[in-house]
Motif scaffolding. Structure first.
Motif, PDB file in Angstrom:
ATOM      1  N   SER B  42       0.730  -1.076  -0.074  1.00  0.00           N
ATOM      2  CA  SER B  42      -0.034  -0.074  -0.087  1.00  0.00           C
ATOM      3  C   SER B  42       0.806   1.233   0.099  1.00  0.00           C
ATOM      4  O   SER B  42       0.550   2.318  -0.706  1.00  0.00           O
ATOM      5  CB  SER B  42      -0.768   0.165   1.284  1.00  0.00           C
ATOM      6  N   TYR B  43       1.726   1.194   0.856  1.00  0.00           N
ATOM      7  CA  TYR B  43       2.631   2.473   0.899  1.00  0.00           C
ATOM      8  C   TYR B  43       3.603   2.626  -0.333  1.00  0.00           C
ATOM      9  O   TYR B  43       3.425   3.767  -0.727  1.00  0.00           O
ATOM     10  CB  TYR B  43       3.636   2.054   2.131  1.00  0.00           C
ATOM     11  N   ILE B  44       4.068   1.690  -1.027  1.00  0.00           N
ATOM     12  CA  ILE B  44       4.644   1.745  -2.291  1.00  0.00           C
ATOM     13  C   ILE B  44       3.892   2.391  -3.377  1.00  0.00           C
ATOM     14  O   ILE B  44       4.006   3.229  -3.890  1.00  0.00           O
ATOM     15  CB  ILE B  44       5.367   0.615  -2.725  1.00  0.00           C
ATOM     16  N   LEU B  45       2.599   1.877  -3.346  1.00  0.00           N
ATOM     17  CA  LEU B  45       1.623   2.287  -4.366  1.00  0.00           C
ATOM     18  C   LEU B  45       1.214   3.706  -4.336  1.00  0.00           C
ATOM     19  O   LEU B  45       1.094   4.269  -5.267  1.00  0.00           O
ATOM     20  CB  LEU B  45       0.365   1.312  -4.280  1.00  0.00           C
ATOM     21  N   VAL B  46       1.350   4.260  -2.983  1.00  0.00           N
ATOM     22  CA  VAL B  46       0.950   5.652  -2.787  1.00  0.00           C
ATOM     23  C   VAL B  46       2.191   6.528  -2.792  1.00  0.00           C
ATOM     24  O   VAL B  46       1.964   7.511  -3.637  1.00  0.00           O
ATOM     25  CB  VAL B  46       0.149   5.762  -1.392  1.00  0.00           C
ATOM     26  N   ILE B  47       3.097   6.218  -2.330  1.00  0.00           N
ATOM     27  CA  ILE B  47       4.276   7.129  -2.509  1.00  0.00           C
ATOM     28  C   ILE B  47       4.842   7.490  -3.883  1.00  0.00           C
ATOM     29  O   ILE B  47       5.101   8.407  -4.185  1.00  0.00           O
ATOM     30  CB  ILE B  47       5.556   6.788  -1.622  1.00  0.00           C
ATOM     31  N   TYR B  48       4.801   6.145  -4.530  1.00  0.00           N
ATOM     32  CA  TYR B  48       5.408   6.327  -5.932  1.00  0.00           C
ATOM     33  C   TYR B  48       4.056   6.527  -6.859  1.00  0.00           C
ATOM     34  O   TYR B  48       4.417   6.614  -8.202  1.00  0.00           O
ATOM     35  CB  TYR B  48       5.899   4.937  -6.261  1.00  0.00           C
ATOM     36  N   HIS B  49       3.077   6.845  -6.274  1.00  0.00           N
ATOM     37  CA  HIS B  49       1.720   7.087  -7.127  1.00  0.00           C
ATOM     38  C   HIS B  49       1.874   6.347  -8.431  1.00  0.00           C
ATOM     39  O   HIS B  49       1.463   6.686  -9.612  1.00  0.00           O
ATOM     40  CB  HIS B  49       1.994   8.653  -7.562  1.00  0.00           C
ATOM     41  N   VAL B  50       1.527   5.027  -8.332  1.00  0.00           N
ATOM     42  CA  VAL B  50       1.575   4.075  -9.505  1.00  0.00           C
ATOM     43  C   VAL B  50       0.329   4.091 -10.158  1.00  0.00           C
ATOM     44  O   VAL B  50       0.317   3.859 -11.534  1.00  0.00           O
ATOM     45  CB  VAL B  50       1.827   2.549  -8.590  1.00  0.00           C
ATOM     46  N   SER B  52      -3.519   6.029 -10.755  1.00  0.00           N
ATOM     47  CA  SER B  52      -4.510   7.379 -10.767  1.00  0.00           C
ATOM     48  C   SER B  52      -5.135   7.405  -9.619  1.00  0.00           C
ATOM     49  O   SER B  52      -5.429   6.185  -8.922  1.00  0.00           O
ATOM     50  CB  SER B  52      -5.512   7.395 -11.880  1.00  0.00           C
ATOM     51  N   SER B  53      -5.489   8.433  -8.881  1.00  0.00           N
ATOM     52  CA  SER B  53      -6.022   8.528  -7.627  1.00  0.00           C
ATOM     53  C   SER B  53      -7.408   7.528  -7.161  1.00  0.00           C
ATOM     54  O   SER B  53      -7.221   6.945  -6.306  1.00  0.00           O
ATOM     55  CB  SER B  53      -6.765   9.944  -7.624  1.00  0.00           C
ATOM     56  N   PRO B  54      -8.209   7.540  -8.348  1.00  0.00           N
ATOM     57  CA  PRO B  54      -9.459   6.670  -7.963  1.00  0.00           C
ATOM     58  C   PRO B  54      -9.156   5.112  -7.793  1.00  0.00           C
ATOM     59  O   PRO B  54      -9.495   4.525  -6.796  1.00  0.00           O
ATOM     60  CB  PRO B  54     -10.579   6.866  -8.930  1.00  0.00           C
ATOM     61  N   VAL B  55      -8.117   4.629  -8.841  1.00  0.00           N
ATOM     62  CA  VAL B  55      -7.745   3.367  -8.725  1.00  0.00           C
ATOM     63  C   VAL B  55      -7.099   3.087  -7.605  1.00  0.00           C
ATOM     64  O   VAL B  55      -6.943   2.209  -7.063  1.00  0.00           O
ATOM     65  CB  VAL B  55      -7.203   3.132 -10.121  1.00  0.00           C
ATOM     66  N   LEU B  56      -5.994   4.164  -7.133  1.00  0.00           N
ATOM     67  CA  LEU B  56      -5.289   3.968  -6.031  1.00  0.00           C
ATOM     68  C   LEU B  56      -6.084   3.753  -4.839  1.00  0.00           C
ATOM     69  O   LEU B  56      -5.786   3.057  -3.893  1.00  0.00           O
ATOM     70  CB  LEU B  56      -4.478   5.057  -6.053  1.00  0.00           C
ATOM     71  N   MET B  57      -7.187   4.602  -4.610  1.00  0.00           N
ATOM     72  CA  MET B  57      -7.971   4.444  -3.664  1.00  0.00           C
ATOM     73  C   MET B  57      -8.415   3.196  -3.497  1.00  0.00           C
ATOM     74  O   MET B  57      -8.422   2.649  -2.164  1.00  0.00           O
ATOM     75  CB  MET B  57      -9.004   5.666  -3.708  1.00  0.00           C
ATOM     76  N   GLY B  58      -9.124   2.702  -4.457  1.00  0.00           N
ATOM     77  CA  GLY B  58      -9.668   1.109  -4.550  1.00  0.00           C
ATOM     78  C   GLY B  58      -8.611   0.343  -4.058  1.00  0.00           C
ATOM     79  O   GLY B  58      -9.016  -0.771  -3.424  1.00  0.00           O
ATOM     80  N   CYS B  59      -7.310   0.536  -4.561  1.00  0.00           N
ATOM     81  CA  CYS B  59      -6.476  -0.813  -4.281  1.00  0.00           C
ATOM     82  C   CYS B  59      -6.033  -0.662  -2.918  1.00  0.00           C
ATOM     83  O   CYS B  59      -5.984  -1.818  -2.103  1.00  0.00           O
ATOM     84  CB  CYS B  59      -5.083  -0.191  -5.069  1.00  0.00           C
ATOM     85  N   ILE B  60      -5.608   0.531  -2.257  1.00  0.00           N
ATOM     86  CA  ILE B  60      -5.385   0.662  -1.003  1.00  0.00           C
ATOM     87  C   ILE B  60      -6.439   0.136   0.016  1.00  0.00           C
ATOM     88  O   ILE B  60      -6.214  -0.679   1.000  1.00  0.00           O
ATOM     89  CB  ILE B  60      -4.746   1.841  -0.389  1.00  0.00           C
ATOM     90  N   ILE B  61      -7.621   0.380  -0.244  1.00  0.00           N
ATOM     91  CA  ILE B  61      -8.781  -0.091   0.381  1.00  0.00           C
ATOM     92  C   ILE B  61      -8.650  -1.622   0.452  1.00  0.00           C
ATOM     93  O   ILE B  61      -9.281  -2.565   1.532  1.00  0.00           O
ATOM     94  CB  ILE B  61     -10.192   0.532   0.231  1.00  0.00           C
TER      95      ILE B  61
END
Lengths: 192, 133
Positions: B42-50, B52-61
């Protein structure tokens, strides 16, 4: 070893504690709901992305996770009737938990000293309340674990101390689970 | 000859200890390593902004939910199959439902109210400025 009545009583106690943990989860749910509604009301003041320190929070998370792991090993020692194991692993849990709490208090105090207090805006109010409530639970957990370590050291692994160790470990694991969601929904969401 | 006295393990006797391989050090270690990877992921996905925002939100949840399940199974001995654990599961499912209703419902209501509210002076000013009035 245990009578049927004793077995039923302890089983019920542990189940009852689980139900309590679920009501505690509802408490956190309300605080999460409030944060969800207020998290972007900083009105021009610095937002989470600007205030939160990502590597620091990651370190906190890993430390708390490690304490949950050592707690599990402590219960395993209790299962194996190893009094030394219980005291060692629960002491490790306690130290890691203390490290987490110290880091969190450090985080809070530097925010407040920089002028970003819980009274500054809606975002900070809801942040401090949510994360602060978790920190309060951690503090109570630390007191409980310390008492348990003393209890096992002086009385050994009796039916009572084993039951209470199980309850304390349930509480501690629960707190780590809540932290997963704080880490994700408060800190990571701010950085996305 | 008398049969040997049955020495029951306390935790097994009260039904909170699932049979092996659940109650071993290995299960706790697997749970720890798994949770660690999910956290770092989760941390790496967010910090390196892998993403786009909505997809990222879904991934970390999603990753958080996976970690919840991992911790329930490996740390809290869920899914061992005893009668007690079915009741625990029911209470957990009820509580999660209430949580979704409280959080989701609050967000729905408040976002809806926000949309219907008149802009504040500051919002109005910044809007007018953006329209070059």
């Amino acid at each position: 070893m245990l009578t049927e009545a004793e077995r039923h009583e302890d089983q019920t106690t542990i189940f009852g504690f689980w139900v309590y943990l679920m009501t505690d989860a509802l408490l956190f749910a309300s605080l999460f709901a409030i944060y969800a509604v207020l998290h972007n009301t900083s009105f021009g003041s610095p937002t989470g992305a600007e205030l939160f320190n990502a590597p620091f929070v990651l370190a906190e998370t890993i430390i708390l996770l490690a304490s949950s792991f050592t707690c599990g090993l402590g219960i395993l020692s209790a299962y194996k009737d190893s009094k030394g194991g219980v005291i060692s692993w629960f002491s490790a849990t306690w130290l890691l938990g203390l490290a987490f709490l110290v880091m969190e208090l450090n985080e809070f105090s530097s925010l407040i000293r920089a002028g970003h207090s819980y009274a500054s805006n809606g975002f900070l109010s809801s942040y401090f309340t949510l994360v602060g409530t978790h920190g309060l639970h951690i503090t109570i957990g630390l007191i409980w674990i310390a008492i348990m370590i003393a209890s096992v050291a002086f009385r050994g692994l009796t039916r009572s101390t084993k039951r209470r160790l199980m309850l304390a470990s349930l509480f501690w694991h629960f707190l780590d689970i809540i932290w997963i969601f704080i880490f994700t929904l408060v800190y990571l969401m701010a950085f996305k | 000859m008398e049969p040997a006295p049955q020495t029951e393990n306390y935790y097994e006797a009260i039904g909170v200890w699932s049979k092996a391989p659940f109650g071993t050090a290995r299960m706790y270690a697997i749970g720890f390593i798994l949770s660690l990877f999910l956290t770092l992921g989760s941390y790496i996905l967010v910090i390196y902004h892998v993403f786009s925002s909505p997809v990222l939100m879904g991934c970390i949840i999603a990753l958080a939910v996976f970690q919840l399940i991992a911790q329930l199974v490996f740390f809290l001995h869920f899914g061992g199959g005893e009668k007690a654990s079915k009741l625990r599961l029911l209470i957990l499912v009820i509580s999660v439902s209430y949580t979704l209703i409280i959080v989701g419902g609050s967000m729905w209501i408040m976002l809806n109210l926000n949309q219907r509210m008149m802009p504040t002076t500051r919002q109005m000013e910044s809007y007018m400025r953006s329209q070059s009035m």
